[in-house]
Design a protein around this motif. Structure first.
Motif, PDB file in Angstrom:
ATOM      1  N   ARG A  58       9.712   2.700  -9.637  1.00 53.89           N
ATOM      2  CA  ARG A  58       9.805   1.279  -9.309  1.00 53.89           C
ATOM      3  C   ARG A  58      10.659   1.098  -8.049  1.00 53.89           C
ATOM      4  N   VAL A  59      10.202   0.195  -7.183  1.00 54.01           N
ATOM      5  CA  VAL A  59      10.946  -0.204  -5.993  1.00 54.01           C
ATOM      6  C   VAL A  59      11.193  -1.704  -6.098  1.00 54.01           C
ATOM      7  N   VAL A  60      12.456  -2.104  -6.021  1.00 55.37           N
ATOM      8  CA  VAL A  60      12.833  -3.505  -6.217  1.00 55.37           C
ATOM      9  C   VAL A  60      13.515  -4.021  -4.958  1.00 55.37           C
ATOM     10  N   LEU A  61      13.019  -5.165  -4.461  1.00 56.47           N
ATOM     11  CA  LEU A  61      13.659  -5.873  -3.366  1.00 56.47           C
ATOM     12  C   LEU A  61      14.223  -7.174  -3.911  1.00 56.47           C
ATOM     13  N   SER A  62      15.525  -7.347  -3.822  1.00 62.36           N
ATOM     14  CA  SER A  62      16.160  -8.556  -4.339  1.00 62.36           C
ATOM     15  C   SER A  62      17.098  -9.130  -3.289  1.00 62.36           C
ATOM     16  N   THR A  63      17.403 -10.407  -3.437  1.00 63.32           N
ATOM     17  CA  THR A  63      18.310 -11.081  -2.508  1.00 63.32           C
ATOM     18  C   THR A  63      19.355 -11.862  -3.295  1.00 63.32           C
ATOM     19  N   ALA A  64      20.488 -12.068  -2.673  1.00 68.29           N
ATOM     20  CA  ALA A  64      21.567 -12.837  -3.298  1.00 68.29           C
ATOM     21  C   ALA A  64      22.348 -13.555  -2.215  1.00 68.29           C
ATOM     22  N   SER A  65      22.799 -14.768  -2.543  1.00 68.67           N
ATOM     23  CA  SER A  65      23.595 -15.563  -1.613  1.00 68.67           C
ATOM     24  C   SER A  65      25.072 -15.458  -1.963  1.00 68.67           C
TER      25      SER A  65
ATOM     26  N   PRO B 133       0.812  -1.229   0.000  1.00 70.80           N
ATOM     27  CA  PRO B 133       0.000   0.000   0.000  1.00 70.80           C
ATOM     28  C   PRO B 133       0.842   1.274   0.000  1.00 70.80           C
ATOM     29  N   LEU B 134       1.943   1.275   0.743  1.00 72.05           N
ATOM     30  CA  LEU B 134       2.795   2.463   0.790  1.00 72.05           C
ATOM     31  C   LEU B 134       3.461   2.708  -0.554  1.00 72.05           C
ATOM     32  N   VAL B 135       3.892   1.649  -1.217  1.00 71.55           N
ATOM     33  CA  VAL B 135       4.526   1.788  -2.533  1.00 71.55           C
ATOM     34  C   VAL B 135       3.516   2.279  -3.562  1.00 71.55           C
ATOM     35  N   ALA B 136       2.311   1.714  -3.508  1.00 71.14           N
ATOM     36  CA  ALA B 136       1.278   2.085  -4.482  1.00 71.14           C
ATOM     37  C   ALA B 136       0.790   3.514  -4.279  1.00 71.14           C
ATOM     38  N   ARG B 137       0.917   4.031  -3.060  1.00 66.08           N
ATOM     39  CA  ARG B 137       0.433   5.380  -2.769  1.00 66.08           C
ATOM     40  C   ARG B 137       1.129   6.426  -3.646  1.00 66.08           C
ATOM     41  N   GLY B 138       2.387   6.184  -3.982  1.00 62.77           N
ATOM     42  CA  GLY B 138       3.120   7.115  -4.841  1.00 62.77           C
ATOM     43  C   GLY B 138       3.077   6.731  -6.303  1.00 62.77           C
ATOM     44  N   GLY B 139       2.170   5.812  -6.665  1.00 63.51           N
ATOM     45  CA  GLY B 139       2.078   5.392  -8.055  1.00 63.51           C
ATOM     46  C   GLY B 139       3.245   4.527  -8.494  1.00 63.51           C
ATOM     47  N   ASN B 140       3.849   3.810  -7.551  1.00 55.36           N
ATOM     48  CA  ASN B 140       5.029   3.007  -7.846  1.00 55.36           C
ATOM     49  C   ASN B 140       4.671   1.529  -8.025  1.00 55.36           C
ATOM     50  N   VAL B 141       5.593   0.805  -8.591  1.00 53.69           N
ATOM     51  CA  VAL B 141       5.461  -0.639  -8.779  1.00 53.69           C
ATOM     52  C   VAL B 141       6.473  -1.324  -7.878  1.00 53.69           C
TER      53      VAL B 141
END
Length: 314
Positions: free
Chosen positions: A208-215, A163-171
């Motif tokens: 766009r806001v991206v959350l990624s992970t790496a080992s 919801p917080l991300v969408a509030r600013g029109g973000n993906v």
């Protein structure tokens, strides 16, 4: 006396006078050197004494600063603890009054009650941030270690922050790269990532806001890197140097436009270091920022407190 004898005598006198002058000069230089050595020894003793005095003064200043910092942290922790109780009461009563007004079909007080609730929650968020920061600074923050799956944690974060991300029109884009189990403080890992995602959403509009992970393989279980990337306003090199300082934002115009307390990133970096990792940032103004939290997959307990350390009563 022959002429040769006279020449020899004069030569002998000249040599005798030259030797005497040399001896006199040598004696003078020896006295000067002896005095210089005494002066140098005295100066050295004086400098050593001054160094001892300055070292003692610096140690005293350091101890006083540490004591003041501990006192400040304890005061903030205690005050934050005392303030949370009435704030929770305000939030609870405002919600009850709002429900009662809605049940009675009395819509006129609802907007005001919502404002009261929102303001109280904002203040509670600030107080919680100050409390967390003061506990870390005072060395009273503990780790609660457990095994947890990474995939459900990422799903939970996506649901919470959507919801917080969408509030600013973000993906919001969540990309799993590091799977499996992590042994650590799940609450602090979640809070760290939530702070980073909230920060990215706040400073990004229609992006766009991206959350990624790496080992990363390594000793003792290796590492997991959580990256939060945005296409927001970005940071200059000067702003990046101060971005993890408490109560600091990019500038005063940023505070006026976007709000916030400037504690989210400070708490995030402190949590990362407490868990044996670190938090870094790469950014470019007008392009966006990437924050990377690099944490050990298997976190270790904190070392035991020194004897006589005060227990937290917050």
């Amino acid at each position: 006396m022959t002429g040769d004898d006279g020449v020899t005598q004069r030569r002998f006198e000249r040599e005798r006078r030259a030797r005497k002058e040399a001896e006199t000069l040598l004696e003078k230089k020896s006295r000067e050197l002896y005095q210089a050595n005494i002066d140098l020894r005295r100066l050295n003793e004086h400098l050593e004494e001054r160094v001892r005095q300055r070292t003692a003064e610096l140690a005293l200043t350091r101890d006083r600063a540490l004591q003041a910092s501990r006192a400040k942290s304890m005061f903030l922790a205690n005050m934050s603890h005392e303030l949370r109780t009435p704030l929770n009461a305000i939030i609870g009563y405002s919600e009850l009054l709002q429900e009662e007004a809605e049940d009675r079909a009395q819509d006129w007080p609802v907007p005001d009650l919502q404002k009261v609730n929102a303001a109280a929650r904002h203040l509670l968020e600030l107080i919680n941030g100050v409390l967390d920061l003061s506990k870390v600074e005072a060395g009273k923050m503990e780790l609660s270690l457990e095994d947890f799956e990474l995939a459900p944690l990422l799903e939970e974060l996506a649901t919470t922050v959507q919801p917080l991300v969408a509030r600013g029109g973000n993906v919001l884009d969540v990309r799993g790269g590091a799977a499996g189990v992590m042994h650590g403080d799940r609450v602090k890992v979640r809070q760290t990532l939530l702070n980073l995602l909230s920060n990215a959403a706040k400073f990004t509009e229609r992006g766009r806001v991206v959350l990624s992970t790496a080992s990363e393989e390594g000793a003792a279980g290796g590492w997991v890197t959580f990256a939060v990337q945005d296409t927001g306003i970005g940071l200059s090199p000067e702003q990046q140097k101060a971005v993890f300082e408490p109560f600091v934002q990019a500038d005063s115009s940023t505070t006026r436009k976007y709000g916030g307390t400037g504690l989210g990133l400070t708490i995030a970096v402190q949590f990362c270091r407490l868990m044996g990792g670190d938090l870094t940032v790469e950014s470019q103004p007008g392009v966006g920022s990437t924050f990377r939290a690099r944490l050990p997959r298997v976190q270790r307990p904190l070392p035991p407190k020194a004897p006589g350390a005060e227990e937290s009563d917050a």
